[in-house]
Design a protein around this motif. Sequence first.
Motif, short mmCIF file in Angstrom:
data_model
loop_
_atom_site.label_atom_id
_atom_site.label_comp_id
_atom_site.label_asym_id
_atom_site.label_seq_id
_atom_site.Cartn_x
_atom_site.Cartn_y
_atom_site.Cartn_z
N PRO B 550 0.81 -1.05 -0.11
CA PRO B 550 0.01 -0.10 -0.05
C PRO B 550 0.77 1.37 -0.08
CG PRO B 550 -0.79 -1.67 1.53
CD PRO B 550 0.53 -2.01 1.02
N SER B 551 1.77 1.26 0.66
CA SER B 551 2.74 2.56 0.77
C SER B 551 3.28 2.70 -0.46
CB SER B 551 3.65 2.64 1.92
OG SER B 551 4.61 1.53 1.78
N VAL B 552 3.92 2.09 -1.04
CA VAL B 552 4.47 1.89 -2.48
C VAL B 552 3.37 2.77 -3.48
CG1 VAL B 552 5.61 1.00 -4.10
CG2 VAL B 552 6.13 0.38 -2.04
N GLU B 555 2.55 6.26 -2.99
CA GLU B 555 3.70 6.85 -3.74
C GLU B 555 3.59 7.11 -5.19
OE1 GLU B 555 7.16 7.70 -1.89
OE2 GLU B 555 7.46 8.98 -3.54
N LEU B 556 3.21 5.69 -5.84
CA LEU B 556 3.17 5.73 -7.28
C LEU B 556 2.06 6.55 -7.78
CD1 LEU B 556 4.05 1.87 -7.67
CD2 LEU B 556 5.58 3.74 -8.11
N LEU B 557 0.92 6.50 -6.97
CA LEU B 557 -0.24 7.10 -7.46
C LEU B 557 -0.01 8.85 -7.56
CD1 LEU B 557 -3.04 4.97 -6.08
CD2 LEU B 557 -2.61 5.20 -8.55
N LYS B 569 8.06 2.30 -10.28
CA LYS B 569 9.14 2.38 -9.22
C LYS B 569 9.22 3.68 -8.59
CE LYS B 569 12.74 0.10 -12.04
NZ LYS B 569 14.13 0.37 -12.53
N VAL B 570 9.31 3.60 -7.29
CA VAL B 570 9.28 4.95 -6.53
C VAL B 570 10.50 5.70 -6.99
CG1 VAL B 570 8.03 4.24 -4.70
CG2 VAL B 570 10.32 4.16 -4.52
N ASN B 697 8.95 -5.14 -4.84
CA ASN B 697 9.39 -4.44 -3.90
C ASN B 697 10.06 -3.07 -4.40
OD1 ASN B 697 10.20 -3.16 -1.57
ND2 ASN B 697 10.35 -5.00 -0.53
N ASN B 698 9.62 -2.01 -4.27
CA ASN B 698 10.28 -0.94 -4.95
C ASN B 698 11.02 0.14 -3.98
OD1 ASN B 698 9.59 -0.22 -7.75
ND2 ASN B 698 7.54 -1.14 -7.07
N GLU B 699 11.23 -0.41 -2.83
CA GLU B 699 12.11 0.33 -1.81
C GLU B 699 13.58 0.33 -2.47
OE1 GLU B 699 11.49 -1.53 1.91
OE2 GLU B 699 9.17 -1.77 1.47
N PRO B 700 14.08 1.23 -1.88
CA PRO B 700 15.72 1.76 -2.17
C PRO B 700 16.31 0.33 -1.55
CG PRO B 700 14.97 3.15 -0.79
CD PRO B 700 13.63 2.48 -1.19
N ARG B 701 17.40 0.05 -2.08
CA ARG B 701 18.39 -1.15 -1.39
C ARG B 701 18.58 -0.60 -0.01
NH1 ARG B 701 21.84 0.39 -5.97
NH2 ARG B 701 20.74 -0.19 -7.82
N LYS B 702 18.47 -1.87 0.74
CA LYS B 702 18.91 -1.83 2.09
C LYS B 702 20.34 -1.75 2.40
CE LYS B 702 14.53 -2.93 4.23
NZ LYS B 702 13.84 -3.83 4.84
N LEU B 703 20.70 -1.37 3.36
CA LEU B 703 22.19 -1.50 3.91
C LEU B 703 22.41 -2.57 4.38
CD1 LEU B 703 24.98 0.22 3.71
CD2 LEU B 703 24.39 0.88 6.22
#
Lengths: 426, 740
Positions: B550-552, B555-557, B569-570, B697-703
């Motif tokens: 939902p959060s992604v 953001e896309l919308l 992709k965000v 998953n469109n989150e940025p890569r995680k550390l």
Amino acid sequence: MACSSIFIFDSKGKALITRNYRNDTFLGQAKRYISHLLEQAEENEKCPISEEKDGVTFIYVEHNSLYFVAATRYNTNAAIVVEFLYSIIKVFQDYFKEVEEESISDNFVLIHQLLDEMMDFGYPQFSEAKVLQEYIVSETHKLVTSENTSVPIAVTGQVSWRKEGISHKKNQVYIDVIEKIKMTISEHNRVLNSEIIGSIMLNTELTGTPHCHLGLNDKIRLEKKSSSKKLKSSQMDDIKFHQCVRLSKFDSDRSITFIPPDGPFELLSYRVSRITKPLFTIESMIERHPGSRIEYLLKVKSLFRSNATATNVHVFIPVNENADSPKIKSSSGKCKYEPQSNQMNWWFKNFEGGKEHTMRAHFGLSSFDRKEADKRPITISFEIPYETVTGIRVKFLKIQEKSGYTALPWIRYLVIGEPGAYEIRI
Amino acid sequence: MFSSSTQKGELFEIQTKLQDPKTEKKKEGVKKVIELMTLGKDVSALFTDVMNCMHTTDIEIKKLVYIYLMKYAKYKPDLAILVVNTFVQDTQDENPLIRALAIRTMGSIRVENVIDHLCQPLGLCLKDHDPYVRKTAALCVAKLYDTNPELAESRGFIQNLIDLVSDSNPMVVSNAITALMEINQSKKEPVFQIDKKTAVNLLNALRQAPEWGAAFILDSLSKYVPKNSKQATTISERILPRLNHNNSAIVLSSVRLILHLSGFIENKANAVNLITKVVPPLVTLMGNKNEIRYLALRNINLIIQKWPSIFSHEIQIFFCRYNDPIYIKLEKLEILVLLASEKNINQLLHEFQEYSMEVDEQFVRKSIRAISRCAIKLEKSAEICINVLIDLVKKKINFVQEVVVVIKDIFRKYPSRYEKIIGLLSQNLPTLDEPEAKASMIWIIGEYSEQIDNAHELLASFLASFKEENTDVQLQILSSLVKLFLRKPHESEELLQQVLKLSTESENNPDLRDRAFIYWRILSSDADLSSKIILTEKPKITEKSFHFEPSVLDELLRNISFLSSVYHKVPTSFLNSYQITQNHEEDEFEDENEDENEDENEKEEKNPKNKKNIIKSENNQEKSNNNNNNNNNNSNNNNEDMIVLNENENENQNENDDMSLFSLNDIISNTVKKTQTQNTFNSQLQDSIFETPVIINNEPRKLLLNSAQGKGMEILGLFKRKNDDIILDLEIKNQTNQKF
């Protein structure tokens, strides 16, 4: 955000024009992109918007084997970019009729000026050819001396599409109401989807600043509720206006008022997507005897009213790739086998409403042919003058101008089935 | 570049013309220069001569000289300073066209000397009485900010822009707000927030703004957060008429804004009513140019995920037409699957069946996949979907193999329900030649080995050609034989020994070898325990796996019509941090990239021996070519700053164990169904290629490893879905000053 550069490439991938607005994308990258695109184009059309190396996005539009390419590094509004690329093409068309490799390379000086004026820092600014022609002139028809060139008020004004001081000897308006129909019909003559895109094209020759009011019959009422089940017949699903139409006025009382640009333009377009009755149906019997022969028996029927006549009707019937020795007989019209495109073209100059015609064809199949049945659909292209599918009619066009002249509108109606748009599966 | 005599001659000829006192000759000369420049020739040698032509009243020559300067000034910064005077004069010319032209060009010249002199004329132009000059100056502030933000701020130009937002001319308003929005993006703290007063100003300007201006105003307005429900309603009423504009950019921007505003409307019925209003205009875009149709389809996909029912009456417009370009057809298929329901499934299946017989391979495969996705999505209709698939197998369509692959997914979703079709599938066994289809079939045989009498014979036939098989297939033969052994030990003991021997002794592939060793260990410990571990129940797959979180999605919308919505992709995940240094020549630029690649390849090659089982089992999920890169690392230089790594990414052996286990769980924890670590581990190991699809998953890569722990090496990673493949996307950074 904005786009970074605009490129124009020819069909071989040679850069004709490069305009860099933000200094963060380079010709080298675009060249790599275009060569990739051309390679792929032979098999499949490449997706028009794609992210390439180093986070550069390319968006391209093809026109006459020319590629108009925009590059950006940002999260740009892609619709603006696509529309802008098309508006470049449109402006070029107004300047030098044919937009092709030759006219681009002959006019690069002009094009540089245009691109400079139409886009600034990657943001589209202005794209009304008529007004641009006021202050950016090409060598061929140079009327204005460059010393007194100034910015026309229209550039930043509210009526950006019309220049000042237009005058015509005879004031008249041509109105074309054109409905293009798209339809997919199943093998059992059931309509799977249909869509009518209508447009009202105006060609105005009016003096001064005319205020126009176009009246249509009540078919244009746009239902406020959009649930398609509640739509009554002939109502439109959607309507789009040229920027000259006062949208808020239409929104409040449904009247179409505007100050038109000079010359031809599309005033409005509308869409009707509900399933409508087919205009033509086809009954076909195709008997395939793999390895020896294939036989076609086709009946085409017109279902529109009998006092209307369709013209230039072409029925395209797909034929197996390696069919040979055609024998074709048709009750009327002319039917020819076109081996280069693997189809039969059955052609009628006139096709009256409520009529039907039949055709028989016989082809030999080589014994090596073990291919599956051809899945290409039968397509029909046609024009029906004096008609509209939706029943829309122009009731009046009122024109008011302070000099008080009267102008006559000329109205035409036409229904078009473009090649490939009207398909019947077999 | 100018070695050849003809070119020298040509330049000389131009030079003579440029120096000619007659305007016409000069013009010819300048045109020739621009022509050569357009063709990509270096004409910087003529800089001084071209500059001298600037002192002219002929506006055309002036424009051309300016175009030249924009390109070449940066190469001759010392000489460029000489033109500053003319520029400044021109910004005070009586013709607004020349004033605007001068300020526009000056802003585009990214040379410090010139920039320093820009401020004074820019200040004047921002207050010019002619709107044409003001709108040009507004964008010029953004240009200045781009090169020298401190200067732009210290001279108070930001405030000037804010003043221009309430200008009387809509074009000026639009450019001013656009410039402000752009400046905002580059700052952590926005320099300007749209308040209620500004929003009203923008709405007023919108009514009269020409089309591009209107589009930019709409884009800026979507950054405004309405104070309350009433305000949201008022604004949306003002925006609604824009949906009837014939410029698709304005339509899409209005759609975005209306959907955004609907979230603030308290009365749910009103909000829904508002949302449904965007449907007809979006459907109309389906009749637009292909580029716009594609863009609209990508966005409609998102909108349906958020509001699944609003397009349910419009399903027919997403049916594929024979002449649609392939990229449109594929998008339509996605949407049709999203819209599939028990009500329309018959109609849809008919369509999919039709599509499955077309010629384009990609399209046919996707259509077949669409059928299985419907089966997985709609439990009640699964049966009829499967019948359609069986029908396709019987018709021996071109891509029967794809059917095998998708039926495996259906088996995963509905275990022990449709075994009756195994017989039909195994008839096609000899024709299977694609690794994925083969692997799927072998998985089915392994999974249902109890019901298949001759399972051991079938598997034995695959074992015969074991060495020639693709890794996926090899792994699957191994797993399936283990399963068979656990169920029917007597028939398959010999085969199992064979496969274990082959995998551990004669194969170089570390994935295969290590997996075989693990099985070997497990099997030799305790039979019951191994059954428990290996024949464990697998996590179910759902069609929802193609949906966004939902959060992604929200953001896309918020990015409808922007590239973010096209890529799904965000923005932060694709606007990569790749910093380009200014004033790079094209070629230098390209070279540099290549260097970087080599560095990274070296990095990999240096430590090829660090293998981690866990990572491996995950890695198998990527069915892309990256799979086999282990042995030839130099083949993956197609990703510039992002390499898809297999298993040897760890530099520091001593930290490896903890790090990789922990971090991988960390990145998959929110995507894969959580089970106990042990179970997850084993089932993944066992069914690697059939694992639960990871949610997009469109989150940025995680550390995963910070540079302090990694002694200078930083690793970021994320599982991604790309088309239908799951990719482990790892980014490795060298934070030290040394080369690896």
